[in-house]
Design an enzyme around this catalytic site. Sequence first.
Site, PDB file in Angstrom:
ATOM      1  N   HIS A 100       0.886  -1.199  -0.013  1.00 39.85           N
ATOM      2  CA  HIS A 100      -0.062   0.115  -0.029  1.00 39.85           C
ATOM      3  C   HIS A 100       0.924   1.134  -0.053  1.00 39.85           C
ATOM      4  O   HIS A 100       1.702   1.334   0.586  1.00 39.85           O
ATOM      5  CB  HIS A 100      -1.060  -0.033   1.050  1.00 39.85           C
ATOM      6  N   GLU A 116      -7.803  -4.864  -0.116  1.00 45.10           N
ATOM      7  CA  GLU A 116      -8.432  -5.454  -1.275  1.00 45.10           C
ATOM      8  C   GLU A 116      -8.302  -6.942  -1.130  1.00 45.10           C
ATOM      9  O   GLU A 116      -9.400  -7.506  -1.573  1.00 45.10           O
ATOM     10  CB  GLU A 116      -7.829  -4.983  -2.441  1.00 45.10           C
TER      11      GLU A 116
END
Length: 360
Positions: free
Chosen positions: A247, A300
């Site tokens: 991320h 996700e």
Amino acid sequence: MSDFKPGLEGVVAVETEIAEPDREGGALRYRGVDIEELVGQYPYDNVWGLLVDNDLESRLPDPEPYEPAALTGNAPADLQAETARLAGEWKLGKLNEISDAQARIDLGRLSAQMMSIVARSARVGDGRTDVVPDDVVARGQTAAEKFLLRWRGDADPRHVKAIDTYWICTAEHGLNASTFAARVTASTGADCGAALSAAVGALSGPLHGGAPAYVKPMLEEVAAMGDPERWVDEALASGKRIMGFGHRIYRAEDPRSRILKRTAKELGSDQVEIAEELEEVALAALQKRHPERVLATNVEYYSAIVLDVAEIPPPLAPAMFACSRVAGWSAHILEQKRTGRLFRPSARYVGPAPRSLQPA
């Protein structure tokens, strides 16, 4: 002119009071409240109120009667088109010509209607041509329950919990691509429908919000092979991206991933075991390949599993993300309106030197 930053990486473009992703500590706070304190305690409806009004007693309104023009069953595309259309249907005022209070009303109406549009489009996508009666939808107590009733005509409690948790975890996350698109559009004085439609368009790209659609097929590949380590080795050797890891914000665990993983276990997902096996192998391989940076599991990865519990087909994942993010987008549009400042970044020209079209 300051140094060029590709993708505006690290450039501070706004000051915000809405959300605070804790880069080093692995936490996410909405107006100072850790999302760990929200999930399971408040429904998404109230989290919308917290983000938009800074008030947990405020709630997302119910959608008003509205007939979409022509739903195709492609929910992300339907959502973008219908959100833009609503601005004309409802004769929404320009942000620089209406009050903050009126903008807040417009955003509440749009947010509620956008969730209804996704549910109705998903129903069309299922091959259904009928519409669930309003009195059936009204039986729902929360936005997630009403969403499922409008889509399927019933609402399994496990599915409600899965969607509500997912929506809370993804309701807001700072100045990402879609939120920036919403703020840029709002900064021009465009109406709220235009700003939200622009956000949906930015979210439709697979690099922002679409990754959960790729996680389930990936897990199915791993399960079919029966060897997560071999799958990871082959994927990395071929240059294939392993979805759901790393991320650009967090340098520690993504707190949303932690909550969603716990939720997937609580709801008895049959994919948790293979997901944990792949997660362990993938994290070790990625850390070995990139020891210079932290590559942790992101939102996700377990989003895909939680959405699968609710029987959300992967192609619908971007629209489900949009449903959650109407809260954050609305809050940012209001915040941008109050700044009264048009975005106008600079560009550095690197093209051809001056030249003439006349013969030398």
